[in-house]
Design a protein around this motif. Sequence first.
Motif, PDB file in Angstrom:
ATOM      1  N   LEU A  73       0.834  -1.207   0.000  1.00  0.00           N
ATOM      2  CA  LEU A  73       0.000   0.000   0.000  1.00  0.00           C
ATOM      3  C   LEU A  73       0.864   1.251   0.000  1.00  0.00           C
ATOM      4  CD1 LEU A  73      -0.196   1.508   3.059  1.00  0.00           C
ATOM      5  CD2 LEU A  73      -1.477  -0.547   3.563  1.00  0.00           C
ATOM      6  N   ALA A  74       0.272   2.341  -0.465  1.00  0.00           N
ATOM      7  CA  ALA A  74       0.930   3.649  -0.493  1.00  0.00           C
ATOM      8  C   ALA A  74      -0.135   4.722  -0.407  1.00  0.00           C
ATOM      9  CB  ALA A  74       1.760   3.828  -1.766  1.00  0.00           C
ATOM     10  N   VAL A  75       0.198   5.828   0.225  1.00  0.00           N
ATOM     11  CA  VAL A  75      -0.737   6.938   0.387  1.00  0.00           C
ATOM     12  C   VAL A  75      -0.536   7.943  -0.733  1.00  0.00           C
ATOM     13  CG1 VAL A  75      -1.377   8.893   1.842  1.00  0.00           C
ATOM     14  CG2 VAL A  75      -0.939   6.649   2.863  1.00  0.00           C
ATOM     15  N   GLY A  76      -1.631   8.275  -1.421  1.00  0.00           N
ATOM     16  CA  GLY A  76      -1.583   9.231  -2.510  1.00  0.00           C
ATOM     17  C   GLY A  76      -1.946  10.632  -2.051  1.00  0.00           C
ATOM     18  N   PRO A  77      -2.390  11.484  -2.979  1.00  0.00           N
ATOM     19  CA  PRO A  77      -2.652  12.889  -2.662  1.00  0.00           C
ATOM     20  C   PRO A  77      -3.883  13.089  -1.773  1.00  0.00           C
ATOM     21  CG  PRO A  77      -3.291  12.402  -4.910  1.00  0.00           C
ATOM     22  CD  PRO A  77      -2.585  11.202  -4.407  1.00  0.00           C
ATOM     23  N   ARG A  78      -3.889  14.221  -1.087  1.00  0.00           N
ATOM     24  CA  ARG A  78      -5.010  14.617  -0.237  1.00  0.00           C
ATOM     25  C   ARG A  78      -5.653  15.873  -0.826  1.00  0.00           C
ATOM     26  NH1 ARG A  78      -6.459  14.272   5.230  1.00  0.00           N
ATOM     27  NH2 ARG A  78      -4.604  13.058   5.711  1.00  0.00           N
ATOM     28  N   LYS A  79      -6.968  15.888  -0.845  1.00  0.00           N
ATOM     29  CA  LYS A  79      -7.705  17.071  -1.279  1.00  0.00           C
ATOM     30  C   LYS A  79      -8.767  17.365  -0.246  1.00  0.00           C
ATOM     31  CE  LYS A  79     -10.224  19.163  -5.114  1.00  0.00           C
ATOM     32  NZ  LYS A  79     -10.818  18.956  -6.460  1.00  0.00           N
ATOM     33  N   ASP A  80      -8.715  18.560   0.303  1.00  0.00           N
ATOM     34  CA  ASP A  80      -9.597  18.940   1.404  1.00  0.00           C
ATOM     35  C   ASP A  80      -9.422  17.923   2.533  1.00  0.00           C
ATOM     36  OD1 ASP A  80     -10.507  21.082  -0.112  1.00  0.00           O
ATOM     37  OD2 ASP A  80     -12.068  19.880  -1.049  1.00  0.00           O
ATOM     38  N   ARG A  81     -10.495  17.257   2.909  1.00  0.00           N
ATOM     39  CA  ARG A  81     -10.383  16.267   3.990  1.00  0.00           C
ATOM     40  C   ARG A  81     -10.381  14.835   3.447  1.00  0.00           C
ATOM     41  NH1 ARG A  81     -14.578  19.319   6.068  1.00  0.00           N
ATOM     42  NH2 ARG A  81     -15.994  17.520   6.058  1.00  0.00           N
ATOM     43  N   TYR A 149       4.952  16.597  -4.995  1.00  0.00           N
ATOM     44  CA  TYR A 149       5.251  18.024  -5.129  1.00  0.00           C
ATOM     45  C   TYR A 149       3.941  18.769  -5.360  1.00  0.00           C
ATOM     46  CZ  TYR A 149      10.152  16.729  -5.671  1.00  0.00           C
ATOM     47  OH  TYR A 149      11.414  16.232  -5.458  1.00  0.00           O
ATOM     48  N   GLU A 150       3.810  19.917  -4.751  1.00  0.00           N
ATOM     49  CA  GLU A 150       2.556  20.671  -4.817  1.00  0.00           C
ATOM     50  C   GLU A 150       2.202  21.030  -6.257  1.00  0.00           C
ATOM     51  OE1 GLU A 150       0.513  24.658  -2.805  1.00  0.00           O
ATOM     52  OE2 GLU A 150       2.548  24.041  -2.257  1.00  0.00           O
ATOM     53  N   GLY A 151       0.989  20.666  -6.657  1.00  0.00           N
ATOM     54  CA  GLY A 151       0.486  21.018  -7.979  1.00  0.00           C
ATOM     55  C   GLY A 151       0.936  20.105  -9.100  1.00  0.00           C
ATOM     56  N   LEU A 152       1.772  19.097  -8.810  1.00  0.00           N
ATOM     57  CA  LEU A 152       2.272  18.200  -9.847  1.00  0.00           C
ATOM     58  C   LEU A 152       1.750  16.783  -9.617  1.00  0.00           C
ATOM     59  CD1 LEU A 152       6.008  19.312 -10.194  1.00  0.00           C
ATOM     60  CD2 LEU A 152       4.079  19.947 -11.648  1.00  0.00           C
ATOM     61  N   SER A 153       1.531  16.063 -10.720  1.00  0.00           N
ATOM     62  CA  SER A 153       1.080  14.678 -10.622  1.00  0.00           C
ATOM     63  C   SER A 153       2.226  13.779 -10.176  1.00  0.00           C
ATOM     64  CB  SER A 153       0.539  14.202 -11.973  1.00  0.00           C
ATOM     65  OG  SER A 153      -0.585  14.954 -12.362  1.00  0.00           O
ATOM     66  N   GLN A 154       1.880  12.765  -9.412  1.00  0.00           N
ATOM     67  CA  GLN A 154       2.861  11.755  -9.028  1.00  0.00           C
ATOM     68  C   GLN A 154       2.811  10.599 -10.019  1.00  0.00           C
ATOM     69  OE1 GLN A 154       1.146  12.047  -4.753  1.00  0.00           O
ATOM     70  NE2 GLN A 154       3.047  10.886  -4.541  1.00  0.00           N
ATOM     71  N   LEU A 155       3.874   9.790  -9.996  1.00  0.00           N
ATOM     72  CA  LEU A 155       3.913   8.582 -10.799  1.00  0.00           C
ATOM     73  C   LEU A 155       3.936   7.389  -9.852  1.00  0.00           C
ATOM     74  CD1 LEU A 155       4.138   7.891 -13.896  1.00  0.00           C
ATOM     75  CD2 LEU A 155       6.519   7.298 -13.411  1.00  0.00           C
ATOM     76  N   VAL A 305      13.645   5.266   4.060  1.00  0.00           N
ATOM     77  CA  VAL A 305      14.579   6.392   3.979  1.00  0.00           C
ATOM     78  C   VAL A 305      13.768   7.679   3.932  1.00  0.00           C
ATOM     79  CG1 VAL A 305      16.406   7.506   2.644  1.00  0.00           C
ATOM     80  CG2 VAL A 305      16.293   5.011   2.732  1.00  0.00           C
ATOM     81  N   ARG A 306      14.238   8.730   4.624  1.00  0.00           N
ATOM     82  CA  ARG A 306      13.544  10.014   4.584  1.00  0.00           C
ATOM     83  C   ARG A 306      14.558  11.151   4.505  1.00  0.00           C
ATOM     84  NH1 ARG A 306       9.264  11.068   2.601  1.00  0.00           N
ATOM     85  NH2 ARG A 306       8.009   9.725   3.940  1.00  0.00           N
ATOM     86  N   ASN A 307      14.319  12.057   3.559  1.00  0.00           N
ATOM     87  CA  ASN A 307      15.110  13.273   3.396  1.00  0.00           C
ATOM     88  C   ASN A 307      14.543  14.339   4.335  1.00  0.00           C
ATOM     89  OD1 ASN A 307      16.450  15.567   2.559  1.00  0.00           O
ATOM     90  ND2 ASN A 307      16.001  15.312   0.386  1.00  0.00           N
ATOM     91  N   LEU A 308      15.381  14.903   5.218  1.00  0.00           N
ATOM     92  CA  LEU A 308      14.896  15.885   6.182  1.00  0.00           C
ATOM     93  C   LEU A 308      14.800  17.301   5.607  1.00  0.00           C
ATOM     94  CD1 LEU A 308      16.686  14.756   9.470  1.00  0.00           C
ATOM     95  CD2 LEU A 308      14.380  14.228   8.666  1.00  0.00           C
ATOM     96  N   SER A 309      15.360  17.535   4.427  1.00  0.00           N
ATOM     97  CA  SER A 309      15.262  18.858   3.780  1.00  0.00           C
ATOM     98  C   SER A 309      15.017  18.687   2.286  1.00  0.00           C
ATOM     99  CB  SER A 309      16.540  19.681   4.015  1.00  0.00           C
ATOM    100  OG  SER A 309      16.812  19.838   5.379  1.00  0.00           O
ATOM    101  N   PRO A 310      13.865  18.170   1.891  1.00  0.00           N
ATOM    102  CA  PRO A 310      13.598  17.934   0.468  1.00  0.00           C
ATOM    103  C   PRO A 310      13.435  19.237  -0.298  1.00  0.00           C
ATOM    104  CG  PRO A 310      11.620  17.532   1.764  1.00  0.00           C
ATOM    105  CD  PRO A 310      12.728  17.778   2.745  1.00  0.00           C
ATOM    106  N   VAL A 311      13.677  19.176  -1.610  1.00  0.00           N
ATOM    107  CA  VAL A 311      13.527  20.359  -2.459  1.00  0.00           C
ATOM    108  C   VAL A 311      12.052  20.640  -2.683  1.00  0.00           C
ATOM    109  CG1 VAL A 311      15.752  20.045  -3.584  1.00  0.00           C
ATOM    110  CG2 VAL A 311      13.725  18.918  -4.525  1.00  0.00           C
ATOM    111  N   ASP A 312      11.741  21.861  -3.118  1.00  0.00           N
ATOM    112  CA  ASP A 312      10.348  22.272  -3.317  1.00  0.00           C
ATOM    113  C   ASP A 312       9.780  21.803  -4.655  1.00  0.00           C
ATOM    114  OD1 ASP A 312      10.224  23.574  -0.860  1.00  0.00           O
ATOM    115  OD2 ASP A 312      11.011  25.439  -1.696  1.00  0.00           O
ATOM    116  N   THR A 313      10.635  21.689  -5.683  1.00  0.00           N
ATOM    117  CA  THR A 313      10.202  21.232  -7.002  1.00  0.00           C
ATOM    118  C   THR A 313      11.218  20.224  -7.519  1.00  0.00           C
ATOM    119  OG1 THR A 313      11.412  22.812  -8.393  1.00  0.00           O
ATOM    120  CG2 THR A 313       9.324  23.566  -7.418  1.00  0.00           C
ATOM    121  N   PRO A 314      10.825  19.344  -8.441  1.00  0.00           N
ATOM    122  CA  PRO A 314      11.776  18.356  -8.961  1.00  0.00           C
ATOM    123  C   PRO A 314      12.915  18.960  -9.758  1.00  0.00           C
ATOM    124  CG  PRO A 314       9.691  18.260 -10.160  1.00  0.00           C
ATOM    125  CD  PRO A 314       9.467  19.144  -8.974  1.00  0.00           C
TER     126      PRO A 314
END
Length: 596
Positions: A73-81, A149-155, A305-314
């Motif tokens: 399983l994986a969690v996708g995008p959230r919209k409103d609630r 990333y905000e406003g972009l589709s994931q793959l 693995v988790r990046n503690l300071s990820p970039v804002d855009t790809p």
Amino acid sequence: MANRTPSAKLTLSYPLYGCAFASNSSLVVGGGGGPGRNGVGNKLTLLDTSDATEISEDAELELSANEDNVTSLAVGPRKDRALTVFAGVNSSPEDIKKGKNQHFRVFGVKSAAKRSGEKDKISELARDALFVHKDADTYQRILRLSYPYEGLSQLGVIATGLSKDPQIAIFDVPSSGGARWKSRGRLDIPTEAMDLDVVQTGPDTYQLAYCTESDIFVVEVSKASISEPRCVFNITPDEGETAKASFKALRYLTPGFVFTVLNKPKSAGVALHGYRLPNKDQDYASLSVRAQLPRSVSKATGLAVRNLSPVDTPSDKQDDTQFVVAVAGNDSSISLFTMEHKSVGRIDMLANLAPFQVLKSVHPSNITGLSFSFAPPKGPAKAAPELYIKLASVAVGFTTVVHSIPLKKYIDKAAPARKGGPPKPSRYIVALKSKGESPTHIIVLLALLTLLMAIIGQTFVEMNGLSKPILHVHRVFPASWTVPLRKIPIPGQQKSIGDLLSDARPHHTQQLVIKHGEVTEVGPDGLPDLHVGIHDQEVHGPATPWENLGAQDRDLWKQRLQRSGHWVEDMGEAIFKGVLFGEIGGAIGNIVGEAL
């Protein structure tokens, strides 16, 4: 901040096989007993982890008892609630016998409004088959989504398990969430993937990497096409051995680096490797950083693995950051590491992969899933009484455990102050101190280095006739080695390239070479240092006479020498006649080309 890792534990009514954080406080877990197992249901559960010492249930969905359990399983995008969750759930055995297996499931999680008295709700939104082969044993073993990333589709990418015809399926995940997704295609692969991951490289370009037991492959994905898998690394047995290590897990760190877990042959332990991926002009990945798990762990079962300071855009370049790494062992332990990503000029590198804690006997049974919560808030790090990144782990024995790893603000004192902002750039790092090598290892290493330096020093003075023969190096090395490669001086102290060549020529009759040093030898201009001296292909690698260089390589070398202050156009190119130039292709070529 106290050096502690608070934990909370919850036992559910079914075995767990997957987990993923929906936010810093919400965790989705799934699993079950499969079809036809009385008393053990198949479920998907939303958990509240906001309390560092207690986990509570927010919502639960009972799945069909005739179908298989949740396997990935994986969690996708959230919209409103509303939240989207993707999962792998095989259809019933009866449907599979008919050639119908809708293994790909999409669920919606609707959070209740505050003070409404309603409860959170999980419901199925869609189901489909993304694998085309009708193998009855096939199931959806792996599921990954690219970083959001905000406003972009994931793959999204999924891979088969236990299939006679292994496949990887690729699909779009719109940023609007919900059941709207679209298949991008499939890859038929000869050997089943042990693990895979996907990273976004542009607004609509991605790269996926997957590993078999012995190889790492990369695939380029764009709106127009999906490339054929390209092998970038292959494990070979150690010298004198027939058995070899095998890859267990793989994760992207940045578009340029992947991190892997390898199980050594004969259950001899676990190795952690970080690889620099090759660019289009290179063939293979190179090892950048490595570490070992404790000897008590004979095999690894999971990785997060988790990046503690990820970039804002790809498209943004990753600056200095710290990664947190969690590796589950077959003894139900979790080994925690930190690792640094350094950016020096145009060069990126991995460093300091070091353990900071081993969580022992986390579960009473085998760990089946690991997941880190989202990174800390974006923007300047703010002082807070306590700030944590959470690590969830689930096991086949019905248990969920969440550890809260303390973080602290880190200010890079060596970085310049930013105008109109904080005095120095700040970010988050793990508050617990990493454990370096033992003093015994350091003492032995220093002793060996001292002995080596003494031998090198004696070799140098004997080769130049400054000492009576002790090592008798003249019996081993050719006479032409009496003058070593000389590093070109730094700007402000440098001679012209003509002077350097004139100084070197009287000492020997062989051809001279101008070459770059190691990538780690960075000069004041942010590029690898230059060296000049006699050429030995076995020692220094291939080199090409100036007359035989292509126009592009000539331009790169002239700009490189001009930038470092060793050549100007008035000198002309005649001084280069008969001089060899080291390779400027590959990694060095990219660094020089980008910088110039």
